[in-house]
Design an enzyme around this catalytic site. Structure first.
Site, PDB file in Angstrom:
ATOM      1  N   LEU A 191       0.850  -1.189   0.000  1.00 51.67           N
ATOM      2  CA  LEU A 191       0.000   0.000   0.000  1.00 51.67           C
ATOM      3  C   LEU A 191       0.888   1.242   0.000  1.00 51.67           C
ATOM      4  O   LEU A 191       1.633   1.482   0.947  1.00 51.67           O
ATOM      5  CB  LEU A 191      -0.935  -0.012   1.208  1.00 51.67           C
ATOM      6  CG  LEU A 191      -1.770  -1.293   1.378  1.00 51.67           C
ATOM      7  CD1 LEU A 191      -2.770  -1.122   2.525  1.00 51.67           C
ATOM      8  CD2 LEU A 191      -2.494  -1.659   0.088  1.00 51.67           C
TER       9      LEU A 191
ATOM     10  N   ARG B  55       2.386  15.209   6.067  1.00 44.31           N
ATOM     11  CA  ARG B  55       3.279  15.601   7.160  1.00 44.31           C
ATOM     12  C   ARG B  55       4.745  15.635   6.731  1.00 44.31           C
ATOM     13  O   ARG B  55       5.593  16.158   7.456  1.00 44.31           O
ATOM     14  CB  ARG B  55       3.098  14.659   8.352  1.00 44.31           C
ATOM     15  CG  ARG B  55       1.846  14.965   9.172  1.00 44.31           C
ATOM     16  CD  ARG B  55       1.685  14.024  10.335  1.00 44.31           C
ATOM     17  NE  ARG B  55       1.168  12.722   9.905  1.00 44.31           N
ATOM     18  CZ  ARG B  55       1.004  11.692  10.725  1.00 44.31           C
ATOM     19  NH1 ARG B  55       1.316  11.794  12.006  1.00 44.31           N
ATOM     20  NH2 ARG B  55       0.525  10.544  10.262  1.00 44.31           N
TER      21      ARG B  55
ATOM     22  N   THR C 130      -7.956   0.926   4.595  1.00 50.25           N
ATOM     23  CA  THR C 130      -6.915  -0.022   4.209  1.00 50.25           C
ATOM     24  C   THR C 130      -7.463  -1.239   3.458  1.00 50.25           C
ATOM     25  O   THR C 130      -6.829  -1.725   2.515  1.00 50.25           O
ATOM     26  CB  THR C 130      -6.143  -0.480   5.449  1.00 50.25           C
ATOM     27  OG1 THR C 130      -7.068  -0.838   6.486  1.00 50.25           O
ATOM     28  CG2 THR C 130      -5.230   0.629   5.960  1.00 50.25           C
TER      29      THR C 130
ATOM     30  N   ASN D 161      -0.518  -3.904  17.008  1.00 47.85           N
ATOM     31  CA  ASN D 161      -0.663  -4.190  15.587  1.00 47.85           C
ATOM     32  C   ASN D 161       0.347  -3.393  14.762  1.00 47.85           C
ATOM     33  O   ASN D 161       0.385  -2.166  14.822  1.00 47.85           O
ATOM     34  CB  ASN D 161      -2.088  -3.841  15.142  1.00 47.85           C
ATOM     35  CG  ASN D 161      -2.302  -4.075  13.668  1.00 47.85           C
ATOM     36  OD1 ASN D 161      -1.710  -4.970  13.078  1.00 47.85           O
ATOM     37  ND2 ASN D 161      -3.167  -3.264  13.066  1.00 47.85           N
TER      38      ASN D 161
ATOM     39  N   ASN E  57       6.216   8.965   8.956  1.00 50.17           N
ATOM     40  CA  ASN E  57       5.183   9.954   8.659  1.00 50.17           C
ATOM     41  C   ASN E  57       5.723  11.355   8.430  1.00 50.17           C
ATOM     42  O   ASN E  57       5.036  12.200   7.863  1.00 50.17           O
ATOM     43  CB  ASN E  57       4.155   9.989   9.797  1.00 50.17           C
ATOM     44  CG  ASN E  57       3.370   8.700   9.880  1.00 50.17           C
ATOM     45  OD1 ASN E  57       2.716   8.301   8.927  1.00 50.17           O
ATOM     46  ND2 ASN E  57       3.442   8.021  11.015  1.00 50.17           N
TER      47      ASN E  57
ATOM     48  N   LYS F  81      36.577  11.432 -12.021  1.00 48.52           N
ATOM     49  CA  LYS F  81      35.257  11.191 -12.592  1.00 48.52           C
ATOM     50  C   LYS F  81      35.406  10.500 -13.937  1.00 48.52           C
ATOM     51  O   LYS F  81      36.188  10.939 -14.784  1.00 48.52           O
ATOM     52  CB  LYS F  81      34.524  12.531 -12.752  1.00 48.52           C
ATOM     53  CG  LYS F  81      33.064  12.442 -13.214  1.00 48.52           C
ATOM     54  CD  LYS F  81      32.864  12.440 -14.710  1.00 48.52           C
ATOM     55  CE  LYS F  81      33.365  13.678 -15.394  1.00 48.52           C
ATOM     56  NZ  LYS F  81      33.087  13.633 -16.886  1.00 48.52           N
TER      57      LYS F  81
ATOM     58  N   TYR G 221      42.439  17.117 -10.609  1.00 50.34           N
ATOM     59  CA  TYR G 221      41.190  16.673 -11.202  1.00 50.34           C
ATOM     60  C   TYR G 221      41.489  15.790 -12.410  1.00 50.34           C
ATOM     61  O   TYR G 221      42.171  16.213 -13.357  1.00 50.34           O
ATOM     62  CB  TYR G 221      40.335  17.858 -11.655  1.00 50.34           C
ATOM     63  CG  TYR G 221      39.145  17.432 -12.485  1.00 50.34           C
ATOM     64  CD1 TYR G 221      38.078  16.746 -11.896  1.00 50.34           C
ATOM     65  CD2 TYR G 221      39.091  17.678 -13.855  1.00 50.34           C
ATOM     66  CE1 TYR G 221      37.003  16.316 -12.654  1.00 50.34           C
ATOM     67  CE2 TYR G 221      38.017  17.259 -14.621  1.00 50.34           C
ATOM     68  CZ  TYR G 221      36.974  16.574 -14.011  1.00 50.34           C
ATOM     69  OH  TYR G 221      35.908  16.140 -14.763  1.00 50.34           O
TER      70      TYR G 221
ATOM     71  N   TYR H 267      36.260  19.428 -20.944  1.00 52.39           N
ATOM     72  CA  TYR H 267      34.961  19.973 -21.367  1.00 52.39           C
ATOM     73  C   TYR H 267      35.160  21.339 -21.999  1.00 52.39           C
ATOM     74  O   TYR H 267      35.829  22.211 -21.430  1.00 52.39           O
ATOM     75  CB  TYR H 267      34.058  20.074 -20.139  1.00 52.39           C
ATOM     76  CG  TYR H 267      32.651  20.545 -20.398  1.00 52.39           C
ATOM     77  CD1 TYR H 267      31.844  19.942 -21.361  1.00 52.39           C
ATOM     78  CD2 TYR H 267      32.105  21.589 -19.654  1.00 52.39           C
ATOM     79  CE1 TYR H 267      30.548  20.363 -21.587  1.00 52.39           C
ATOM     80  CE2 TYR H 267      30.795  22.011 -19.859  1.00 52.39           C
ATOM     81  CZ  TYR H 267      30.028  21.405 -20.831  1.00 52.39           C
ATOM     82  OH  TYR H 267      28.729  21.817 -21.044  1.00 52.39           O
TER      83      TYR H 267
ATOM     84  N   ARG I 121      54.805  25.668 -21.663  1.00 58.82           N
ATOM     85  CA  ARG I 121      54.599  26.832 -20.796  1.00 58.82           C
ATOM     86  C   ARG I 121      54.229  28.054 -21.634  1.00 58.82           C
ATOM     87  O   ARG I 121      53.140  28.580 -21.528  1.00 58.82           O
ATOM     88  CB  ARG I 121      55.867  27.076 -19.986  1.00 58.82           C
ATOM     89  CG  ARG I 121      56.068  25.980 -18.930  1.00 58.82           C
ATOM     90  CD  ARG I 121      57.457  25.981 -18.350  1.00 58.82           C
ATOM     91  NE  ARG I 121      57.611  24.904 -17.367  1.00 58.82           N
ATOM     92  CZ  ARG I 121      58.765  24.415 -16.991  1.00 58.82           C
ATOM     93  NH1 ARG I 121      59.889  24.891 -17.490  1.00 58.82           N
ATOM     94  NH2 ARG I 121      58.827  23.446 -16.092  1.00 58.82           N
TER      95      ARG I 121
END
Length: 456
Positions: free
Chosen positions: A11, A18, A84, A173, A230, A337, A352, A373, A426
């Site tokens: 369910l 909330r 329910t 329960n 909740n 990466k 990097y 990039y 350089r």
């Protein structure tokens, strides 16, 4: 029980007001995985052969998310929220397929354990028609009580309807239950809505089944297993419990966590024995670490593969696609990466490396950047085996540094460098064929001479 078929009806139609969020409540994450996905995995681990998600608020968003964590699940929309039992019956089509067991679960109980579900299913295999999962909270106030007689469950009583004696019962329960498939639709169809809210309550099937002379029992799960979410405070509590479980599991499997409470795992983190993890390390989704690695403090790792005996950090960031081979090193304040750092290669500090290969035993000096990039597209940098890249160098992709290539410190490299060449970039790039090899031989000879002199 292994031969019994099982449908898990989850369910997940609650709006979760909330949570103060526009996103469906059950899609909020624990350990990087939507809480409902944790419930799905528990159901699968308990032997569920079918999955039915009952959704409502944010139905399209739920379907899209479910394609990732439960692609085989059927989805059913509860158009009106009438209780329910009404929600479970939204999945009537799936229930009618003739499963042996029906598990009714809630998408906001991410800590439910497969063992608790399997225990309820076992009761069905033993002949029970309904097995309700109960728990014992620190305080039962506010929970429905499980009323038992002679080892059988006879009713689930909401607290407002309990007698003073029944209010003393600590067995409550949890909401989840297992129902024998051959009885499920008949019992659910008998649930009425003659109550103050005019809703159809799943809990009513206990008394309905008892009135039919069917066997109804209760099983017990831990308080943590039954914890429902909740609001965001409860979400954080559940995250803390999940993390504590995972840390203990890691340590018992041979991983050293120096300050366990500061290490955060994702749901799919794989980490080998004899790995040492220092304080304040965060593992995002998709991390695999082989045995014997060392992860230093304050490192942030996600979507990365780390081979045996690698050394990472401190203050390293490994992003998706980072692939560290055996004995590779990525040191402090480095970011990697979509790049392979091959065996024994070193990326020691302030660097990097993105969209690149760093060949075996290569050394990358401090402040080196692969300029991958151009504002529109990504390009690849290939650094050959045994290459040496001096500090504060910029490698403008696409570019190749050949095997044994030597890049002078402070260079901007815009053209590929042949094997064993020395490159300066350089003011303008100057390439001297064979000079890299010559320098290495000269440096190696000088180092050997110094070592010999020190020994004498």
């Amino acid at each position: 029980m292994s031969q019994r078929t099982c449908l898990s009806v989850i369910l997940a139609a609650g709006e979760g007001t909330r949570m103060k969020s526009g996103m469906p409540k059950v899609l909020h994450a624990i350990a990087g995985r939507p809480m409902v996905a944790h419930v799905v995995k528990a159901a699968e681990a308990a032997g569920a052969t079918g999955l039915a998600l009952v959704i409502g608020h944010g139905a399209d968003e739920m379907r899209k998310a479910a394609q990732k964590f439960a692609p085989e699940a059927e989805t059913f929309v509860q158009e009106k929220r009438l209780g329910t039992a009404h929600a479970v019956l939204a999945a009537r089509e799936a229930i009618s397929k003739g499963y042996d067991d029906i598990l009714v679960m809630f998408g906001d109980t991410p800590l439910i354990d497969a063992g608790a579900l399997a225990a309820a299913r076992q009761k069905l295999a033993d002949g029970a028609a309904v097995a309700v999962i109960g728990f014992r909270p620190p305080s039962p106030t506010g929970y429905g009580r499980l009323i038992e007689k002679d080892g059988h469950l006879v009713a689930i009583r909401e607290e407002k309807d309990c007698s003073e004696e029944e209010k003393k019962i600590g067995f409550c329960n949890a909401g989840m239950m297992a129902v024998a498939g051959k009885h499920a639709l008949r019992l659910l169809d008998k649930v009425g809505n003659k109550n103050a809210k005019g809703e159809y309550y799943l809990t009513d099937i206990v008394e309905i089944a008892c009135a039919e002379g069917l066997d109804v029992v209760a099983t017990e799960a831990s308080f943590e297993n039954a914890l429902g979410i909740n609001n965001r405070a409860e979400l954080a509590e559940a995250e803390a419990i999940w993390q504590a479980r995972r840390r203990r599991e890691a340590m018992l499997s041979g991983v050293t966590l120096i300050a366990p409470e500061t290490v955060y795992f994702s749901h799919d983190t794989e980490i080998g024995a004899d790995t040492i993890v220092e304080p304040n390390v965060w593992f995002g989704p998709g991390v695999r670490i082989a045995s014997g690695a060392k992860i230093h403090a304050f490192s942030h790792i996600e979507g990365a593969t780390i081979a045996s005996n690698c050394d990472v950090g401190p203050f390293a960031r490994l992003r998706p696609g980072a692939d560290l081979r055996n004995k590779a090193k990525v040191g402090n304040f480095c970011e990697v990466k979509q790049a392979t750092i091959e065996e024994g290669a070193k990326v020691n500090h302030l660097t990097y490396i993105g969209d690149a290969r760093v060949g075996a035993a290569a050394n990358i000096g401090a402040g080196t950047i692969t300029c991958n990039y151009d504002g529109y597209s990504k390009f690849f940098t290939d650094i050959g085996e045994g290459a040496f890249v001096g500090s504060n160098s910029s490698l403008v992709a696409p570019v190749t540094i050949g095997k044994g290539g030597y890049i002078a410190s402070g260079s901007v490299i815009t053209e590929s460098v042949p094997d064993d060449a020395l490159a300066f970039g350089r003011a303008r790039q100057k390439t001297i064929p064979g000079k890299g090899k010559e320098l290495r031989e000269r440096f190696a000879s000088a180092a050997a001479a110094r070592k010999k002199a020190a020994a004498e």
